[in-house]
Design a protein around this motif. Structure first.
Motif, PDB file in Angstrom:
ATOM      1  N   VAL A   1       0.848  -1.186   0.000  1.00 29.50           N
ATOM      2  CA  VAL A   1       0.000   0.000   0.000  1.00 29.50           C
ATOM      3  C   VAL A   1       0.882   1.233   0.000  1.00 29.50           C
TER       4      VAL A   1
ATOM      5  N   GLN B   1      -3.096   2.861  -3.634  1.00 28.89           N
ATOM      6  CA  GLN B   1      -1.935   2.338  -4.371  1.00 28.89           C
ATOM      7  C   GLN B   1      -1.794   3.162  -5.637  1.00 28.89           C
TER       8      GLN B   1
ATOM      9  N   PHE C   1      -2.752  -5.801  -4.057  1.00 28.35           N
ATOM     10  CA  PHE C   1      -3.293  -4.643  -3.352  1.00 28.35           C
ATOM     11  C   PHE C   1      -4.475  -5.044  -2.471  1.00 28.35           C
TER      12      PHE C   1
ATOM     13  N   PHE D   1      -6.939   2.275  -6.433  1.00 27.86           N
ATOM     14  CA  PHE D   1      -5.721   1.951  -7.180  1.00 27.86           C
ATOM     15  C   PHE D   1      -5.641   2.928  -8.350  1.00 27.86           C
TER      16      PHE D   1
END
Length: 309
Positions: A201, A218, A236, A250
């Motif tokens: 992360v 992320q 993730f 993300f």
């Protein structure tokens, strides 16, 4: 002579790019000298008064050649010729037009056109180019121009991001999330998002100002041709589970593979995938890294004023 239109400038721009790495101001001056433009023509401004006409048209000539893959940008503000560009020059064209650029798939993608075959592509592009001014209303032409400008802005934003440092990209994510209403203040958001590499992360940010819930982030700064695959997203999500969280974002400057998107769709956790296009759109929407160059008000007759009843 008057300042040439951008199509007339594309061949001179490509020729100059074949001899060296160039910049728009430099190329504009060389072309002005070659054409023996007067001081008045060189100083001519756009109607908005925001930029010189010659520089603006040279910029758009360069932009269209870039989108067609005839030029490439080795560094910020620079451009030079590609093998495809040299191949076109070798054919000794008398001019380069927008219609000619539509034979290149990357340019068709840029203008949002996807014909099925090369023959259909050429026919449809030629018909579209020749009839656009006759068939589109002024409002439609404005919308079309706005779409093209937005496409160019998205591309330029991603290019700029890729040329910056990882720490700059990290700060950009902070600025964007705060502009969207997350994280409270810049200081609070930066504290949470500053620690990278924590179990897969890149950071964590408060979902609200009180910090009642947190979102894990992320961020992958990849070139546009590199997809983020399912393994990266799975890693993730595993990190989210390890942190006891059910929410994650993300972000990438490129795109996500279809398996990655399908994987996220069936998760019990809430994971949002932000690809390069969405990232650029969010930056534009929330005015991160951009500024308004010009606003145009479209006015119409107020019929109520002329109708006493």
């Amino acid at each position: 002579m008057a300042v040439p239109n951008y199509q007339s400038l594309m061949l001179p721009v490509l020729r100059l790019a074949a001899t060296d790495v160039r910049r728009v101001p430099e190329v504009a001056e060389i072309i002005a000298d070659e054409l023996a433009l007067s001081a008045q023509d060189r100083a001519a401004m756009l109607p908005s008064g925001t930029q010189r006409l010659l520089h603006n048209r040279t910029h758009w000539a360069k932009t269209y050649l870039l989108k067609a893959g005839l030029l490439t940008s080795p560094a910020r503000g620079q451009f030079t010729i590609t093998p495809a560009g040299r191949e076109l020059l070798a054919s000794a064209p008398h001019a380069i037009t927008r219609t000619m650029l539509e034979q290149y798939p990357s340019f068709l993608h840029f203008i949002g056109s996807t014909p099925n075959t090369p023959t259909e592509q050429a026919a449809e592009s030629a018909a579209m180019t020749s009839s656009t001014m006759d068939t589109q209303t002024p409002e439609e032409r404005i919308e079309s121009a706005h779409t093209e400008l937005m496409s160019d802005l998205r591309s330029d934003l991603l290019d700029q991001i890729l040329q910056q440092s990882p720490s700059f990209f990290e700060q950009l994510i902070v600025d964007l999330l705060v502009a969207m209403g997350y994280g409270g203040s810049h200081e609070d958001a930066a504290k949470h998002l500053g620690g990278t590499g924590d179990g897969g992360v890149d950071g964590v940010i408060n979902e609200d100002r009180l910090g009642l819930d947190r979102i894990y982030v992320q961020a992958k700064r990849y070139a546009t041709n590199v997809n983020v695959g399912r393994p990266d997203v799975q890693s993730f999500v595993g990190s989210l589970v390890g942190h006891g969280s059910s929410k994650g974002v993300f972000v990438t400057t490129s795109s996500f593979s279809i398996p990655a998107r399908e994987y996220v769709y069936h998760l019990s956790q809430r994971v949002i995938l932000i690809d390069g296009i969405m990232l650029a759109d969010l930056m534009i929407e929330h005015n991160v890294g951009i500024r308004t160059s010009r606003s145009i008000a479209i006015k119409r007759i107020d019929l109520d004023y002329f109708d006493p009843n």
